[in-house]
Write a protein that holds these residues in place. Structure first.
Motif, PDB file in Angstrom:
ATOM      1  N   TYR A   2      24.233  19.714 -15.351  1.00 34.07           N
ATOM      2  CA  TYR A   2      25.405  18.857 -15.207  1.00 34.07           C
ATOM      3  C   TYR A   2      26.236  18.791 -16.478  1.00 34.07           C
ATOM      4  O   TYR A   2      27.469  18.831 -16.437  1.00 34.07           O
ATOM      5  CB  TYR A   2      24.953  17.458 -14.788  1.00 34.07           C
ATOM      6  N   SER A   3      25.570  18.718 -17.620  1.00 32.42           N
ATOM      7  CA  SER A   3      26.288  18.574 -18.885  1.00 32.42           C
ATOM      8  C   SER A   3      27.030  19.845 -19.296  1.00 32.42           C
ATOM      9  O   SER A   3      27.867  19.817 -20.200  1.00 32.42           O
ATOM     10  CB  SER A   3      25.308  18.181 -19.997  1.00 32.42           C
ATOM     11  N   THR A   4      26.753  20.964 -18.631  1.00 32.57           N
ATOM     12  CA  THR A   4      27.394  22.233 -19.000  1.00 32.57           C
ATOM     13  C   THR A   4      28.459  22.660 -17.996  1.00 32.57           C
ATOM     14  O   THR A   4      28.976  23.769 -18.095  1.00 32.57           O
ATOM     15  CB  THR A   4      26.338  23.357 -19.098  1.00 32.57           C
ATOM     16  N   GLY A  57      23.313  16.283 -11.782  1.00 35.19           N
ATOM     17  CA  GLY A  57      22.595  15.625 -12.865  1.00 35.19           C
ATOM     18  C   GLY A  57      21.598  14.633 -12.311  1.00 35.19           C
ATOM     19  O   GLY A  57      21.931  13.813 -11.461  1.00 35.19           O
ATOM     20  N   GLU A  62      19.162  11.657 -13.466  1.00 31.51           N
ATOM     21  CA  GLU A  62      18.834  10.761 -14.566  1.00 31.51           C
ATOM     22  C   GLU A  62      18.004   9.591 -14.052  1.00 31.51           C
ATOM     23  O   GLU A  62      18.322   9.011 -13.009  1.00 31.51           O
ATOM     24  CB  GLU A  62      20.096  10.223 -15.219  1.00 31.51           C
TER      25      GLU A  62
END
Length: 386
Positions: free
Chosen positions: A308-310, A338, A340
């Motif tokens: 998700y962060s990329t 993502g 979490e």
């Protein structure tokens, strides 16, 4: 603790096989002198350790409910997708072997997820028979047009974080029996926890910690006593800067686990873990697209999952690669999910997705096909199945 979906997955993989996989931890325990990489273990093993942590967490807060974590979501999702696609799996023995493999587990679940997304959106999707000679994963019929597709998964568990989590759980269990840390709140800080170091840490804490309230062990671990009362609320402790996990070790019997109040003579120790956060990195998208291009020899689309962060950087890189080469790929459906876990709240799933159409694809997608593939798909698996 296990949902119907997890039980379905467990029965398909094989209960005896999963038990044997979990038993490897005991037979190869680094606490007996042999080191081992816990990140290489099956997600089921991580799930069992996660359950142990969450039970402890519930005990710390005197709650009767247990909020499930990341690996519960992963296995529940896998079981749901296996159920949904079970009758479409051509080679079930091959599927079982993939689900037993820690290296192939997530890749195969992504293949199941893609087929579910397509079918929930109204397309007819089928897996390709591995013996057919075709090298792509499946065929989707979108608006009466048959399009081959290939699934690629770039989601890889953060090995360092997983290793550190298991290290923390084992260390907390061992330290809980030491009188010198009882009735104290202990903070342990490290970058990379090594399971073979646990014996040394426990020995030093046992012999010296009652004299000193701070120890630097092996140049890798900083252990200190926090000047806070033992009844400090867990919510306050977990919000301290850099704290990732909290353990409470005590002498309560299992029969007393869910009592609202612990007996007055119970000895408690709270252990806070300060270690690096979970970080994902994206590598070698060129190689992934190159392989997909070769597998889609007659042309088709790629369903690519990235951390998700990329997502934004991946989207830029994919668009650049498609503008220069890989003519067998008509488009890439880029999806990032993502996962979490939030203390006391549960698991949150975040979604980003986009369709990147190749300007060089030898098979041009029709406008209606582009419109179909541009729809949000990632959460369609939660739609009611008609």
């Amino acid at each position: 603790m296990a949902s119907d979906n997890i039980k379905f997955l467990e029965n398909f993989i094989g209960r005896d096989w999963l038990n044997a996989e979990f038993d490897k931890i005991n037979t190869k325990s680094p606490l007996k002198g042999a080191g081992i990489d816990f990140a290489s273990y099956h997600p089921w093993v991580h799930f069992m350790y996660e359950i142990e942590y969450l039970l402890r967490r519930s005990d710390v807060e005197n709650r009767e409910d247990v909020i499930m974590g990341r690996y519960h979501y992963i296995l529940n999702n896998a079981g749901m997708l296996l159920k949904d696609n079970f009758n479409y799996i051509v080679d079930k023995k091959d599927a079982q072997m993939k689900l037993r493999s820690p290296e192939q587990f997530y890749d195969f679940i992504w293949e199941l997820e893609v087929r579910t997304m397509l079918s929930r959106r109204g397309a007819c999707a089928d897996f390709v028979d591995p013996k057919s000679g075709n090298t792509y994963d499946g065929i989707a019929i979108i608006l009466d047009h048959s399009i081959p597709y290939e699934c690629k998964n770039k989601i890889i568990d953060n090995n360092q974080y997983n290793n550190n989590s298991v290290f923390s759980q084992i260390l907390a269990n061992k330290l809980g029996d030491i009188p010198s840390v009882q009735n104290k709140i202990i903070q342990i800080e490290f970058e990379n926890g090594r399971l073979e170091d646990i014996k040394t840490i426990v020995a030093i804490v046992r012999d010296k910690f009652d004299i000193f309230n701070y120890q630097s062990i092996l140049g890798r671990y900083k252990i200190r006593t926090l000047k806070l009362p033992i009844d400090t609320p867990p919510q306050y402790l977990i919000n301290r800067e850099g704290i990732n996990q909290i353990f409470q070790v005590n002498e309560r019997r299992k029969s007393e686990l869910y009592l609202d109040k612990a007996p007055s003579d119970v000895v408690k120790t709270k252990i806070l873990i300060k270690m690096p956060e979970q970080v994902f990195k994206l590598h070698n998208l060129n190689g992934v697209l190159k392989k997909a291009n070769a597998q889609l020899s007659t042309g088709g689309i790629v369903f690519l999952q990235v951390p998700y962060s990329t997502f934004e950087s991946a989207k830029t890189e994919v668009a650049k690669e498609l503008s220069q080469c890989f003519s067998n790929i008509s488009a890439v459906k880029l999806i990032a999910l993502g996962i979490e876990f939030y203390e006391n709240k549960g698991v949150k799933i975040s979604r980003s997705e986009d369709l990147i159409v190749s300007p060089r694809g030898k098979i041009a997608l029709l406008p209606k096909e582009i419109e179909f593939l541009s729809q949000p798909m990632a959460f369609s698996k939660y739609a009611w199945k008609s």
